[in-house]
Write an enzyme that holds these catalytic residues in place. Sequence first.
Site, mmCIF file in Angstrom:
data_model
loop_
_atom_site.group_PDB
_atom_site.id
_atom_site.type_symbol
_atom_site.label_atom_id
_atom_site.label_comp_id
_atom_site.label_asym_id
_atom_site.label_seq_id
_atom_site.Cartn_x
_atom_site.Cartn_y
_atom_site.Cartn_z
ATOM 1 N N GLU A 72 6.126 -7.075 -1.294
ATOM 2 C CA GLU A 72 4.817 -6.771 -0.716
ATOM 3 C C GLU A 72 4.860 -6.858 0.808
ATOM 4 O OE1 GLU A 72 0.200 -8.413 -1.190
ATOM 5 O OE2 GLU A 72 1.878 -9.780 -1.478
ATOM 6 N N LYS A 99 -4.852 -2.815 -3.892
ATOM 7 C CA LYS A 99 -4.875 -4.132 -4.541
ATOM 8 C C LYS A 99 -6.293 -4.508 -4.973
ATOM 9 C CE LYS A 99 -2.995 -8.792 -3.612
ATOM 10 N NZ LYS A 99 -2.189 -9.543 -2.606
ATOM 11 N N CYS A 156 1.014 -8.387 -6.103
ATOM 12 C CA CYS A 156 1.001 -9.841 -5.932
ATOM 13 C C CYS A 156 -0.118 -10.525 -6.736
ATOM 14 C CB CYS A 156 0.940 -10.198 -4.450
ATOM 15 S SG CYS A 156 1.576 -11.875 -4.108
#
Length: 299
Positions: free
Chosen positions: A51, A124, A161
Amino acid sequence: MSDKVKVACVQFECGRKASSDEEQVKRNIEKAGELTRKAAAEGAKIILLSELFERKYFCQERCYDYYELAVPAKENPAVIYFKALCKELNVVMPISIFERDGNVFYNTVVMIDADGSDLGIYRKTHIPDDHYYQEKFYFTPGNTGFKVFETAFGNVGVGICWDQWFPETARCLALNGADIILYPTAIGSEPILEVDSSGHWMRTMQGHSAANIVPVAAANRIGREDVEPSEENGGQKSSLTFYGSSFLTDETGDIISKAGRDKEEIIYAEYDFEENRKMRSSWGMFRDRRPECYKDITK
């Protein structure tokens, strides 16, 4: 397409100091490119980087100047570089970036196909806010929904993540036809909690894999990154040590390849996605789902 697809996870130190942000980005892109070439030379067709690999993990501190690091996805230097490299090497890669879209900032993946084409973006969904993981200061929660990309080497689902801790992410990707779920990651020490979360982190994703009969891959960074006190960050002094441990599971959640905690490394696994699809059907877990009974999780 061959019966088996080789997948690689790449981990390296992203936060090593540089004379400028531009120098750090240039160095990290070149390092990621070098390791990508090595992975492709070993036969990898889907290659995962960590990431926000272009630079240090800037979310460790709050700094208004860092908003200037975000650029539109099509202008991002890593996206431009890896579109050309994916085409040259005939590989598929999700590229994690700090994206600016008008006046809004996102933590975004751009999916690049093996011909160098841009298949679209995933933003995200789950944004953390914790000691030294201060992402809500920078990122707006994603508005793309969970995305599965139809690539030259299979249907690739991506979470980023913190998304990896949520079973809903993996379930939605599996329901949308993912052959594999990739998680670019930046995680390490929890200095306030004084716990080592690496085992918990791995087991959580292993469970997602097992519950959905879909292999999972996570690529993390390594190295210690320090923040020095300044007026801009309110005098904060802190450090994070990223614990690597990138890994790939099989379709039952068993770890079949794992990297160390502090070593630059490329790890690999091979998958027969067609056989995995048959296995998912034979278990009947999707056949026996009862969505009408799950309303509590959307309250």
